[in-house]
Enzyme design. Structure first.
Site, PDB file in Angstrom:
ATOM      1  N   ARG A  59       8.214  -6.185   6.177  1.00 27.94           N
ATOM      2  CA  ARG A  59       8.584  -5.574   4.888  1.00 27.94           C
ATOM      3  C   ARG A  59       9.959  -6.074   4.441  1.00 27.94           C
ATOM      4  NH1 ARG A  59       8.048   0.643   5.102  1.00 27.94           N
ATOM      5  NH2 ARG A  59       8.375   0.406   2.862  1.00 27.94           N
ATOM      6  N   ASP A  94      13.422  -0.407  -0.175  1.00 24.95           N
ATOM      7  CA  ASP A  94      13.705  -1.753  -0.685  1.00 24.95           C
ATOM      8  C   ASP A  94      15.092  -1.751  -1.343  1.00 24.95           C
ATOM      9  OD1 ASP A  94      11.421  -0.829  -3.243  1.00 24.95           O
ATOM     10  OD2 ASP A  94      13.551  -1.130  -3.586  1.00 24.95           O
ATOM     11  N   HIS A 109      15.544   7.887   2.415  1.00 20.33           N
ATOM     12  CA  HIS A 109      14.685   7.503   3.549  1.00 20.33           C
ATOM     13  C   HIS A 109      15.201   6.263   4.258  1.00 20.33           C
ATOM     14  CE1 HIS A 109      10.978   9.792   1.777  1.00 20.33           C
ATOM     15  NE2 HIS A 109      11.879  10.606   2.299  1.00 20.33           N
TER      16      HIS A 109
HETATM   17  N1  APR Z   1       4.084   2.571 -12.285  1.00 22.93           N
HETATM   18  C1  APR Z   1       4.305   3.895 -12.064  1.00 22.93           C
HETATM   19  N2  APR Z   1       3.781   4.567 -11.008  1.00 22.93           N
HETATM   20  C2  APR Z   1       3.018   3.869 -10.148  1.00 22.93           C
HETATM   21  C3  APR Z   1       2.739   2.492 -10.318  1.00 22.93           C
HETATM   22  C4  APR Z   1       3.318   1.845 -11.441  1.00 22.93           C
HETATM   23  N3  APR Z   1       3.117   0.536 -11.687  1.00 22.93           N
HETATM   24  N4  APR Z   1       1.928   2.089  -9.295  1.00 22.93           N
HETATM   25  C5  APR Z   1       1.711   3.181  -8.525  1.00 22.93           C
HETATM   26  N5  APR Z   1       2.350   4.248  -9.034  1.00 22.93           N
HETATM   27  C6  APR Z   1       2.372   5.618  -8.519  1.00 22.93           C
HETATM   28  C7  APR Z   1       1.069   6.062  -7.889  1.00 22.93           C
HETATM   29  O1  APR Z   1       0.244   6.663  -8.869  1.00 22.93           O
HETATM   30  C8  APR Z   1       1.563   7.102  -6.863  1.00 22.93           C
HETATM   31  O2  APR Z   1       1.607   8.391  -7.433  1.00 22.93           O
HETATM   32  O3  APR Z   1       3.337   5.637  -7.487  1.00 22.93           O
HETATM   33  C9  APR Z   1       2.989   6.643  -6.524  1.00 22.93           C
HETATM   34  C10 APR Z   1       3.119   6.039  -5.139  1.00 22.93           C
HETATM   35  O4  APR Z   1       2.811   7.045  -4.207  1.00 22.93           O
HETATM   36  P1  APR Z   1       2.958   6.738  -2.657  1.00 22.93           P
HETATM   37  O5  APR Z   1       2.260   5.467  -2.340  1.00 22.93           O
HETATM   38  O6  APR Z   1       2.588   7.997  -1.931  1.00 22.93           O
HETATM   39  O7  APR Z   1       4.531   6.454  -2.442  1.00 22.93           O
HETATM   40  P2  APR Z   1       5.696   7.509  -2.433  1.00 22.93           P
HETATM   41  O8  APR Z   1       5.377   8.677  -3.306  1.00 22.93           O
HETATM   42  O9  APR Z   1       6.932   6.778  -2.698  1.00 22.93           O
HETATM   43  O10 APR Z   1       5.697   8.004  -0.890  1.00 22.93           O
HETATM   44  C11 APR Z   1       6.719   8.911  -0.514  1.00 22.93           C
HETATM   45  O11 APR Z   1       6.008   8.768   1.787  1.00 22.93           O
HETATM   46  O12 APR Z   1       5.182   7.323   3.325  1.00 22.93           O
HETATM   47  C12 APR Z   1       6.299   8.030   2.976  1.00 22.93           C
HETATM   48  O13 APR Z   1       8.554   7.542   3.379  1.00 22.93           O
HETATM   49  C13 APR Z   1       7.430   7.092   2.674  1.00 22.93           C
HETATM   50  O14 APR Z   1       9.020   7.137   0.864  1.00 22.93           O
HETATM   51  C14 APR Z   1       7.632   7.250   1.187  1.00 22.93           C
HETATM   52  C15 APR Z   1       7.113   8.648   0.920  1.00 22.93           C
END
Ligand code: APR
Length: 239
Positions: A59, A94, A109
């Site tokens: 990553r 990131d 995080h």
């Molecule tokens: N624009 C806006 N939103 C987006 C886009 C985009 N182009 N692509 C995806 N998303 C949204 C998705 O709909 C989803 O709701 O971003 C969100 C990503 O969700 P996750 O994959 O669960 O990531 P995140 O919410 O950051 O996870 C939180 O979980 O695994 C742990 O520590 C890790 O920081 C992370 C935490």
């Protein structure tokens, strides 16, 4: 709009998706190809240090191939121009907010570009692999020389960074904006409730409805590179 002085912005993996970084819970996300318990817990590090480092080294290497997108740049502009308090709290590890110029920023995080030495407890900026090049040949801590580095990432079950600073900002916020997060992980998923309890207006900018969508005063759905620059222009009155 002008009764807003203090802003807290929470970002998640969705703000970096259009830069080419995987999110976690999408069908093709990171947790579809790796088990959290294998790579993102203290037990995983104790059980298989090499595997954990391989996951984070891969990553970290990706960061050299991606760039901040229009959403990161728009937030950096707001951060530079906004006269009141503003805090970007990112769940992301990131470095895209920094590279876009975000200054008032907290990595709750942790960060891929940081190494945590378990011998001296020091944190050092880190580029490149942190795993052993050859079996047992772990790189030394830049501060103390011990070969006891771990990714400076908050694993599941560990305390996020700078929670006091975040909670103080939420208590003073007039506006809380959540960008690109699924609302799946606490304490970040609860920030909207804390801000609202202190009288803040709350806005969600996300690709699609999330677990927390019902908790926000307003939700806008679409890609961050469209929603965030539009919202920032509303806040600064400038396109
Ligand atoms: N624009 C806006 N939103 C987006 C886009 C985009 N182009 N692509 C995806 N998303 C949204 C998705 O709909 C989803 O709701 O971003 C969100 C990503 O969700 P996750 O994959 O669960 O990531 P995140 O919410 O950051 O996870 C939180 O979980 O695994 C742990 O520590 C890790 O920081 C992370 C935490």
């Amino acid at each position: 709009m002008h009764d807003i002085q203090n802003i807290v912005i929470l970002t998640g993996a969705g703000i970096s998706a259009e830069s080419g970084l995987e999110t976690f819970r999408a069908a093709d996300g990171l947790w579809a190809s790796h088990r959290i318990e294998d790579v993102c817990t203290p037990e995983a590090l104790a059980r298989d240090r090499a595997l954990v480092h391989r996951f984070y080294d891969a990553r970290r290497a990706q960061l050299d191939a991606v760039s901040p997108n229009a959403a990161h740049h728009a937030l950096a502009r707001l951060d530079a121009d906004w006269p009141g308090d503003l805090l970007i709290v990112t769940q992301n590890v990131d470095d895209l907010h920094e590279r876009a110029g975000g200054a008032r920023l907290v990595h709750m995080h942790g960060a891929l570009r940081s190494a945590w030495c378990l011998a001296c407890d020091g944190r050092s900026e880190w580029h490149g692999p942190m795993g052993a090049a050859q079996a047992g040949d772990w790189p030394p801590c830049p501060a103390c020389g011990a070969r006891a580095l771990r990714p400076d990432i908050v694993f599941f079950g560990e305390m996020p960074y700078q929670m006091e600073r975040i909670e103080a900002a939420l208590a003073r916020a007039d506006l809380f904006v959540s960008i690109g997060t699924s609302g799946a992980v606490y304490p970040a998923a609860g920030f909207v409730r804390v801000a609202a309890a202190h009288g803040a207006r709350t806005l969600e900018l996300n690709l699609e409805p999330s677990a927390g969508s019902g908790l926000f005063d307003d939700s806008r759905f679409g890609p961050a590179t469209e929603l965030v620059p539009t919202w920032v222009a509303e806040m600064t009155g400038r396109v």
